[in-house]
Every structure is written in C-alpha cells, then in structure tokens.
Design a protein around this motif. Sequence first.
Motif, PDB file in Angstrom:
ATOM      1  N   MET A 129       0.980  -1.061  -0.174  1.00  0.00           N
ATOM      2  CA  MET A 129      -0.106  -0.025  -0.017  1.00  0.00           C
ATOM      3  C   MET A 129       0.777   1.349   0.051  1.00  0.00           C
ATOM      4  N   PRO A 130       0.672   2.076  -0.935  1.00  0.00           N
ATOM      5  CA  PRO A 130       1.566   3.542  -1.090  1.00  0.00           C
ATOM      6  C   PRO A 130       1.385   4.122   0.189  1.00  0.00           C
ATOM      7  N   GLU A 131       2.192   4.953   0.731  1.00  0.00           N
ATOM      8  CA  GLU A 131       2.522   6.163   1.689  1.00  0.00           C
ATOM      9  C   GLU A 131       2.070   7.462   1.144  1.00  0.00           C
ATOM     10  N   VAL A 132       1.259   8.181   1.613  1.00  0.00           N
ATOM     11  CA  VAL A 132       0.713   9.290   1.016  1.00  0.00           C
ATOM     12  C   VAL A 132       0.976  10.445   2.037  1.00  0.00           C
ATOM     13  N   ALA A 133       1.799  11.454   1.187  1.00  0.00           N
ATOM     14  CA  ALA A 133       2.130  12.583   2.294  1.00  0.00           C
ATOM     15  C   ALA A 133       0.887  13.567   2.043  1.00  0.00           C
ATOM     16  N   ILE A 134       0.466  14.223   2.977  1.00  0.00           N
ATOM     17  CA  ILE A 134      -0.709  15.426   2.881  1.00  0.00           C
ATOM     18  C   ILE A 134       0.035  16.707   3.112  1.00  0.00           C
ATOM     19  N   VAL A 135       0.218  17.472   2.105  1.00  0.00           N
ATOM     20  CA  VAL A 135       0.918  18.654   2.268  1.00  0.00           C
ATOM     21  C   VAL A 135      -0.084  19.743   2.319  1.00  0.00           C
ATOM     22  N   ASP A 136       0.101  20.872   3.289  1.00  0.00           N
ATOM     23  CA  ASP A 136      -0.731  22.228   3.139  1.00  0.00           C
ATOM     24  C   ASP A 136       0.224  22.937   2.392  1.00  0.00           C
ATOM     25  N   VAL A 137      -0.375  23.280   1.330  1.00  0.00           N
ATOM     26  CA  VAL A 137       0.456  24.049   0.412  1.00  0.00           C
ATOM     27  C   VAL A 137      -0.048  25.717   0.273  1.00  0.00           C
ATOM     28  N   CYS A 138       1.062  26.500   0.204  1.00  0.00           N
ATOM     29  CA  CYS A 138       1.026  27.904  -0.069  1.00  0.00           C
ATOM     30  C   CYS A 138       0.331  28.560   1.138  1.00  0.00           C
ATOM     31  N   GLN A 139       0.985  27.982   2.431  1.00  0.00           N
ATOM     32  CA  GLN A 139       0.485  28.384   3.671  1.00  0.00           C
ATOM     33  C   GLN A 139       0.784  29.757   4.002  1.00  0.00           C
ATOM     34  N   ARG A 140      -0.009  30.573   4.833  1.00  0.00           N
ATOM     35  CA  ARG A 140       0.085  32.046   5.171  1.00  0.00           C
ATOM     36  C   ARG A 140       0.569  32.086   6.756  1.00  0.00           C
ATOM     37  N   ASP A 141       1.755  32.739   6.829  1.00  0.00           N
ATOM     38  CA  ASP A 141       2.197  32.816   8.240  1.00  0.00           C
ATOM     39  C   ASP A 141       2.059  31.325   9.096  1.00  0.00           C
ATOM     40  N   GLY A 142       2.440  30.254   8.535  1.00  0.00           N
ATOM     41  CA  GLY A 142       2.502  29.060   8.879  1.00  0.00           C
ATOM     42  C   GLY A 142       1.199  28.148   9.167  1.00  0.00           C
ATOM     43  N   ALA A 143       0.160  28.840   8.641  1.00  0.00           N
ATOM     44  CA  ALA A 143      -1.162  28.092   8.649  1.00  0.00           C
ATOM     45  C   ALA A 143      -1.923  28.128   7.603  1.00  0.00           C
ATOM     46  N   GLY A 144      -2.960  27.510   7.420  1.00  0.00           N
ATOM     47  CA  GLY A 144      -3.839  27.259   6.228  1.00  0.00           C
ATOM     48  C   GLY A 144      -3.267  26.581   5.170  1.00  0.00           C
TER      49      GLY A 144
END
Length: 285
Positions: free
Chosen positions: A1-16
């Motif tokens: 089973m593949p390992e999937v990274a969930i990436v929060d992309v284009c954050q603002r000030d380390g959030a979102g």
Amino acid sequence: MPEVAIVDVCQRDGAGGSPTAVLDDAPFTDEERCRVPTELGTSHAVFLHPTGIERGRPSYALRFFTAQGELPACGHGTVAALAVLAERAGGDHHHRVVLRTAHRGFDGRAGRNGDGLTASFDPGPVSLRNTGRAELSAVAAGLGLTEDAVAGDACVASNGRPRLLLPVRSRAALAELTPDFALLRAVCDRYGLLGCYAYSPPDRHGRAAARMFAPSIGVPEDIANANSTACLAAHAAGFGTHRLTVDMGDHLGSPSTITATVHRDRTGHRIRVGGQAAIVRTVVR
C-alpha cells in the motif's frame, strides 16, 4: 500500500494552505488515481515517478489528478511535490530538481525555511489574449457579478489551459461573489476555459487577493492556485508590476498566499511562482 504525504500548500504565516496528496506512482489505473483525492479529502493528488538524472540534478515525472480526471499541470501540486522531495533529501536549503509533465520539463527548487518548507518553480511561458464581450458577460453572470463591478481589463491567460483573469473592484467585492456553479461550469465548457480567476487589483506593494473557480475540473473553488497566479504575474508585468503576493482561501477558511516574480532575460519574461508548505501527516492507503 502506498504511503501518501498530505501537504498544506501555500500557507500563510505557517497556517492554512491547500491540502494536497503526494505519493509515488505505481501501476495504478487512472480510475484509482482519481479516487485518491476523494478518499483523502484533498482537491488534488500528485503522483511522482523518478526518471534519473538530468542536467546534473534528480529528475521526476509528475502526474496530477482530481476526482474528475487528469490535469496537464497543477501549480500548487508542483509546490507540494517539491516540498516532499526536499523533505526526503533532508530538508536541504537549496534542493534543486528537474520536473517533467506530459508537455514540458522545468526547474524546481525547495528547502527548509524555519519550521517549514518553501518551494518555487518555473511555470513556463504564459500566453495572453483579450476577452470577447460575450465571453466576459457570460462568465460574469456565472459569478453573480455585474459588468460594472469589473475593475479593469479582463483577459484570458494560459500556461497549459486557458482561464479567464477577471479584476473586480475590491477585496470586499471579491468576498461577496456568489457563483452559480452549474451555470459557471456550462459557460467555461462553452468557451473552453479551465475556470475563472477573479482578483482584486494589486496595491502599490503588489499585494492582491484572488478566488479561483474551476467547476469544470471538479473544483468549485480552489484554496490556492499557483498557475493562475503565474498567469496574473505575466499580465501584471505589462503594467509595470513585477512582484506579486496573492492571498487566497480566506472564503474557505484556509488562508493561503502565493508569490510570483517576473524578470526579463534574452528570451523574454521569466516567471517564478511558489509558496510555503508543510507536510502535516502521512497516510498509508
């Protein structure tokens, strides 16, 4: 089973940021690839395939999928892939790779920036054309926008697929947009548009806000859209603005920021677009 990274992309000030799934490619069917975003609650999934060494750097082929099918390019998906590759390389401050999609190869850079990662890439040349009156009126109607709320020259821009860049008079007017997604999808399909990128005019510091609507590819509203921001950078360069910082995602409760710069060399305008990213979790499917 593949390992999937969930990436929060284009954050603002380390959030979102825009949650994006990144995983190594395998002999999946395209139907299986389309299921990944739905299963993991992301708008897009990016599939990585190492292709060796090119120009002295590691090279990778990228494929991008939404629940509706494959995309030829995805800006925030590219930023997500670069963040994962930099993390795998040990968070080097200057990790550089060559990336390939079905249509082009290009340079990507990423590295550690404090507690997070920052990534940028060359989105390729952008073509611009004037918007037809009927086309503009139809898209504006799909957004619930009267033509007198348009704040400047709309245009159609493409660095792979065309989308309408639509200036509205203020951030407040942008926040008040209430699209009819069925109508907007029909209009975009009729005119061959990926979607509509509505934006407030950049201030004197090059800061703007934007909302990207793309129901034709199964994304009614995108949290962050780097390729459309690159298109806006190409358009804005014609008016003397060469550095943009664009805020997105506030209406969706996930504040995001994308940066784009334009400089001229002997081949013409060159654009660089990117943002901050954080790998927030890893999932085994």
